[in-house]
Motif scaffolding. Structure first.
Motif, PDB file in Angstrom:
ATOM      1  N   LYS A 214       1.216  -1.241  -0.461  1.00  0.00           N
ATOM      2  CA  LYS A 214       0.216   0.124   0.315  1.00  0.00           C
ATOM      3  C   LYS A 214       1.177   1.031  -0.017  1.00  0.00           C
ATOM      4  O   LYS A 214       1.912   1.327   0.377  1.00  0.00           O
ATOM      5  CB  LYS A 214      -1.598   0.435   1.246  1.00  0.00           C
ATOM      6  N   LYS A 215       0.481   2.103  -0.959  1.00  0.00           N
ATOM      7  CA  LYS A 215       1.485   3.232  -1.163  1.00  0.00           C
ATOM      8  C   LYS A 215       1.766   3.993   0.774  1.00  0.00           C
ATOM      9  O   LYS A 215       2.672   4.797   0.660  1.00  0.00           O
ATOM     10  CB  LYS A 215       0.801   4.245  -2.435  1.00  0.00           C
ATOM     11  N   SER A 216       0.724   4.548   0.780  1.00  0.00           N
ATOM     12  CA  SER A 216       0.635   5.685   2.083  1.00  0.00           C
ATOM     13  C   SER A 216       0.355   4.672   3.395  1.00  0.00           C
ATOM     14  O   SER A 216      -0.389   3.847   3.157  1.00  0.00           O
ATOM     15  CB  SER A 216      -0.830   6.846   2.304  1.00  0.00           C
ATOM     16  N   HIS A 217       0.392   5.228   4.557  1.00  0.00           N
ATOM     17  CA  HIS A 217       0.332   5.148   5.659  1.00  0.00           C
ATOM     18  C   HIS A 217      -1.237   4.433   6.348  1.00  0.00           C
ATOM     19  O   HIS A 217      -0.851   3.530   6.555  1.00  0.00           O
ATOM     20  CB  HIS A 217       1.402   5.590   6.897  1.00  0.00           C
TER      21      HIS A 217
ATOM     22  N   ASP B  10      -3.017   3.905   4.673  1.00  0.00           N
ATOM     23  CA  ASP B  10      -4.370   2.930   4.023  1.00  0.00           C
ATOM     24  C   ASP B  10      -3.032   1.423   4.489  1.00  0.00           C
ATOM     25  O   ASP B  10      -3.966   0.516   4.459  1.00  0.00           O
ATOM     26  CB  ASP B  10      -3.190   3.068   2.104  1.00  0.00           C
ATOM     27  N   ARG B  11      -2.307   1.498   5.036  1.00  0.00           N
ATOM     28  CA  ARG B  11      -1.395   0.476   4.697  1.00  0.00           C
ATOM     29  C   ARG B  11      -2.053  -0.198   6.438  1.00  0.00           C
ATOM     30  O   ARG B  11      -2.418  -1.461   6.751  1.00  0.00           O
ATOM     31  CB  ARG B  11       0.073   0.534   5.449  1.00  0.00           C
TER      32      ARG B  11
END
Length: 256
Positions: free
Chosen positions: A51-54, A56-57
């Motif tokens: 996942k690109k953003s924290h 989203d993670r």
């Protein structure tokens, strides 16, 4: 949590909605994030880290933690004994456990799991938020998603209620697409829920879709955020699910 989670596997509750708040400040702590990840397989961890953003993670992490925790609590089995696989369109399945199915959804503030204890059934769940509504001026962008009757009702709806009605309809359609396992590959405009009334807290409805009588339950879980679940109708099973609110601490404690 809203209701006691003790003895969930023997409580007799056939339908359960678990809601986990995915906005956790403690996940900003690198140590807490990494320790939470250790409960997952290396494959699951790899998907989360892609996942690109924290944020989203963090949401993906909470989704996976809730998935294994919910099934563990519902069955009484340690999460390490659970075996999961994915359908053609990515719908998660638990194997080697009879008479239990589930569905997952990510929302703005929560991730959700719908657990259904009955043999031979599929289920769906969706979280939807009014923040996804782009405004009256852009409503025509959705004309190919809604049926003619649904779109007409949206256009005629008072502006102050339009975002709520849009969100409610969207959750119904997405929930059904999760039920079929097709997700966004579904032809959503062919699913017609007709005229719908807004509600304050919770509501149920039945609709015949693709030759099946479907039962839907919807509940506003936060201002502007609704959860909807569905299954094929059965007079013995058409009932409001038990709804539980969990914290990250609740989930991690269950996994210890």
């Amino acid at each position: 949590m809203q209701k006691s989670m003790s003895n969930l596997s023997t409580s007799g509750n056939q339908q359960i909605i678990l809601l986990l708040n995915s906005w956790h400040d403690i996940l900003q702590d690198v140590f807490v994030f990494e320790e939470s990840m250790r409960h997952l397989s290396l494959e699951q961890q790899a998907r989360i880290l892609k996942k690109k953003s924290h944020p989203d993670r963090c949401k993906a992490l909470c989704n996976q933690l809730l998935q294994i925790t919910g099934i563990s609590m519902a069955t009484g089995l340690p999460h390490t004994q659970l075996n999961f696989q994915y359908g053609v369109c990515g719908k998660p399945l638990v194997i080697d456990i009879d008479a239990l199915t589930f569905s997952m959804s990510d929302g703005e503030h929560y991730v959700a799991q719908y657990i259904f204890k009955a043999k031979g059934y599929e289920v769906g769940i969706d979280l939807a938020s009014t923040s996804d509504y782009c405004g009256d001026q852009d409503l025509n962008h959705f004309v190919e998603i809604f049926s003619l009757q649904e779109f007409k009702n949206l256009v005629q709806c008072p502006s102050s209620k339009k975002a709520l009605l849009f969100t409610y309809i969207w959750s119904l359609k997405e929930c059904y697409s999760k039920f079929t396992g097709l997700g966004l590959n579904s032809k959503l405009h062919n699913i017609n829920f007709g005229k719908l009334d807004l509600f304050d807290t919770e509501t149920t409805l039945k609709r015949r879709i693709d030759q099946k009588e479907m039962f839907f339950y919807s509940c506003w879980i936060a201002p502007g955020e609704v959860v909807t679940v569905c299954h094929e109708s059965n007079p013995l099973l058409d009932q409001n699910p038990h709804v539980y609110y969990l914290t990250l601490q609740d989930v991690l404690s269950e996994l210890q």
